[in-house]
Design a protein around this motif. Structure first.
Motif, short mmCIF file in Angstrom:
data_model
loop_
_atom_site.label_atom_id
_atom_site.label_comp_id
_atom_site.label_asym_id
_atom_site.label_seq_id
_atom_site.Cartn_x
_atom_site.Cartn_y
_atom_site.Cartn_z
N MET A 91 0.83 -1.20 0.00
CA MET A 91 0.00 0.00 0.00
C MET A 91 0.87 1.26 0.00
O MET A 91 1.91 1.32 0.66
N LEU A 92 0.44 2.26 -0.75
CA LEU A 92 1.14 3.54 -0.78
C LEU A 92 0.70 4.42 0.38
O LEU A 92 1.52 5.12 0.98
N THR A 93 -0.61 4.43 0.66
CA THR A 93 -1.17 5.18 1.77
C THR A 93 -2.12 4.23 2.50
O THR A 93 -2.26 3.07 2.13
N ARG A 94 -2.81 4.73 3.51
CA ARG A 94 -3.78 3.87 4.20
C ARG A 94 -5.19 4.00 3.61
O ARG A 94 -6.16 3.52 4.21
N PHE A 95 -5.28 4.63 2.43
CA PHE A 95 -6.58 4.84 1.79
C PHE A 95 -6.59 4.11 0.44
O PHE A 95 -5.97 4.57 -0.53
N PRO A 96 -7.29 2.98 0.35
CA PRO A 96 -7.29 2.21 -0.91
C PRO A 96 -7.75 3.01 -2.11
O PRO A 96 -7.20 2.84 -3.21
N ALA A 97 -8.75 3.88 -1.95
CA ALA A 97 -9.23 4.65 -3.09
C ALA A 97 -8.15 5.62 -3.59
O ALA A 97 -8.01 5.84 -4.80
N LEU A 98 -7.39 6.19 -2.67
CA LEU A 98 -6.30 7.07 -3.07
C LEU A 98 -5.19 6.28 -3.75
O LEU A 98 -4.64 6.72 -4.77
N ASP A 99 -4.86 5.11 -3.21
CA ASP A 99 -3.84 4.27 -3.83
C ASP A 99 -4.22 3.91 -5.27
O ASP A 99 -3.38 3.93 -6.18
N ALA A 100 -5.49 3.58 -5.47
CA ALA A 100 -5.94 3.22 -6.81
C ALA A 100 -5.81 4.40 -7.77
O ALA A 100 -5.39 4.25 -8.93
N LEU A 101 -6.17 5.60 -7.29
CA LEU A 101 -6.07 6.79 -8.13
C LEU A 101 -4.61 7.11 -8.46
O LEU A 101 -4.27 7.43 -9.60
N LEU A 102 -3.73 7.00 -7.47
CA LEU A 102 -2.32 7.26 -7.70
C LEU A 102 -1.73 6.25 -8.69
O LEU A 102 -0.95 6.62 -9.58
N THR A 103 -2.10 5.00 -8.53
CA THR A 103 -1.60 3.96 -9.43
C THR A 103 -2.03 4.24 -10.87
O THR A 103 -1.24 4.11 -11.82
N GLU A 104 -3.29 4.65 -11.04
CA GLU A 104 -3.77 4.98 -12.38
C GLU A 104 -3.06 6.22 -12.92
O GLU A 104 -2.67 6.25 -14.10
N LEU A 105 -2.87 7.24 -12.07
CA LEU A 105 -2.18 8.45 -12.51
C LEU A 105 -0.78 8.11 -13.02
O LEU A 105 -0.37 8.56 -14.10
N VAL A 106 -0.04 7.33 -12.26
CA VAL A 106 1.33 7.00 -12.65
C VAL A 106 1.34 6.19 -13.95
O VAL A 106 2.15 6.44 -14.85
N GLY A 107 0.44 5.22 -14.06
CA GLY A 107 0.40 4.41 -15.26
C GLY A 107 0.06 5.23 -16.50
O GLY A 107 0.69 5.07 -17.56
N THR A 108 -0.91 6.12 -16.36
CA THR A 108 -1.30 6.95 -17.51
C THR A 108 -0.20 7.95 -17.85
O THR A 108 0.11 8.17 -19.03
N ALA A 109 0.41 8.56 -16.82
CA ALA A 109 1.50 9.50 -17.07
C ALA A 109 2.68 8.81 -17.75
O ALA A 109 3.31 9.37 -18.66
N GLN B 129 5.20 12.98 -2.06
CA GLN B 129 5.84 13.87 -1.11
C GLN B 129 4.76 14.46 -0.21
O GLN B 129 3.69 13.88 -0.07
N GLY B 130 5.01 15.57 0.46
CA GLY B 130 4.01 16.22 1.27
C GLY B 130 3.65 15.45 2.52
O GLY B 130 4.42 14.64 3.04
N SER B 131 2.44 15.69 3.03
CA SER B 131 2.04 15.14 4.34
C SER B 131 1.98 13.63 4.34
O SER B 131 2.29 12.99 5.35
N PHE B 132 1.61 13.01 3.21
CA PHE B 132 1.56 11.55 3.19
C PHE B 132 2.97 10.97 3.27
O PHE B 132 3.18 9.94 3.92
N ALA B 133 3.94 11.61 2.67
CA ALA B 133 5.31 11.14 2.79
C ALA B 133 5.84 11.34 4.21
O ALA B 133 6.62 10.53 4.72
N LEU B 134 5.40 12.41 4.87
CA LEU B 134 5.85 12.70 6.23
C LEU B 134 5.16 11.82 7.27
O LEU B 134 5.56 11.83 8.44
N GLY B 135 4.14 11.08 6.88
CA GLY B 135 3.44 10.22 7.82
C GLY B 135 2.23 10.85 8.46
O GLY B 135 1.63 10.27 9.38
N GLY B 136 1.84 12.05 8.00
CA GLY B 136 0.72 12.74 8.61
C GLY B 136 -0.49 12.90 7.72
O GLY B 136 -1.42 13.63 8.07
N GLY B 137 -0.52 12.24 6.58
CA GLY B 137 -1.66 12.37 5.69
C GLY B 137 -2.91 11.74 6.28
O GLY B 137 -2.86 10.65 6.84
N ASP B 138 -4.02 12.43 6.18
CA ASP B 138 -5.30 11.91 6.67
C ASP B 138 -6.40 12.29 5.69
O ASP B 138 -6.13 12.78 4.59
#
Length: 260
Positions: A1-19, A33-42
């Motif tokens: 998992m990239l984050t603790r939010f499956p819907a966000l992980d799915a969107l990020l995975t699609e973004l990277v694949g399309t890009a 990067q940002g708050s999710f990289a720092l461990g504080g993303g919610d």
């Protein structure tokens, strides 16, 4: 998992694949990067990304990226308007000497990409180098040099006098969210001045509550506890909280070398 939010992980995975498909052999890697990289993303955070390229996007690739980011916010789902990041060429991504080079930038909630320096600054680069999460490509430390402590401190010191005026250019001051954001921003800036590192909002406010004058503990506790309320354009600041926030801002600006 990239984050603790499956819907966000799915969107990020699609973004990277399309890009990657759009950029072809100019694609190098993709990073959180940002708050999710720092461990504080919610659930109240946006999600910051950097996609590294051999050259800055142009021509058909740029046009296709613009179409992609115009379409994503039209989708349903909790994260489709919360992606924020840049497409950065590896030459200007590596060295602090190239901070300030504009990159193709997606501001969260916006459908139009702009050329902007938003992600090309000391604190964003520090997060990427030291806490970045690799979604694709080589380790981010292969692409980004260390950020000198004084570069971070100089940026924070320069930002302190204009935090409130800068905030007024884009945030409404009659809602509780802005009051909490202002407190957190001053705390993050003082934290960087003291440590030459970058903290997410709650982490910085908890540090401030433990290290600054005890007179500010009630304000800091209020801002920490109320973060769970999230964005509500109809919710006014708590009575007296804006006056305390202005006082805290003056204190922060006057004591901008705290801990040094």
């Amino acid at each position: 998992m990239l984050t603790r939010f499956p819907a966000l992980d799915a969107l990020l995975t699609e973004l990277v694949g399309t890009a990657r498909d759009i950029l072809g052999n100019t694609f190098v890697g993709a990073y959180i990067q940002g708050s999710f990289a720092l461990g504080g993303g919610d659930e109240h955070s946006d999600c910051d990304f950097i996609i590294a390229t051999t050259v800055l996007p142009s021509g058909r690739a740029e046009a296709d990226l613009r179409r992609l980011h115009d379409e994503i916010p039209t989708r349903t789902g909790p994260w489709t308007s919360e992606l924020e990041g840049s497409y950065a060429d590896i030459a200007s991504l590596r060295s602090v000497a190239d901070m300030g080079v504009p990159w193709l930038f997606n501001n969260h909630g916006h459908r139009e990409l702009t050329w902007d320096t938003h992600c090309n600054n000391p604190h964003a680069r520090w997060i990427l180098r030291n806490r970045g999460i690799t979604m694709a490509g080589p380790p981010v430390t292969d692409l980004v040099d260390e950020v000198p402590p004084e570069a971070l401190r100089d940026e924070a010191r320069a930002a302190l006098p204009t935090i409130m005026s800068d905030l007024r250019t884009w945030a409404p001051f009659d809602i509780a969210w802005t009051q909490r954001y202002a407190v957190a921003t001053y705390c993050r800036t003082l934290y960087t001045l003291d440590t030459a590192e970058v903290a997410y909002k709650r982490q910085a406010m908890e540090w401030a509550r433990d290290h600054l004058d005890p007179r500010w503990r009630p304000l800091l506790t209020q801002a920490i506890e109320d973060r769970a309320l999230g964005w509500d354009p109809a919710a006014p600041p708590r009575p007296g909280s804006m006056a305390e926030t202005y006082a805290f801002a003056a204190y922060a600006e006057a004591s901008g070398t705290v801990g040094r």
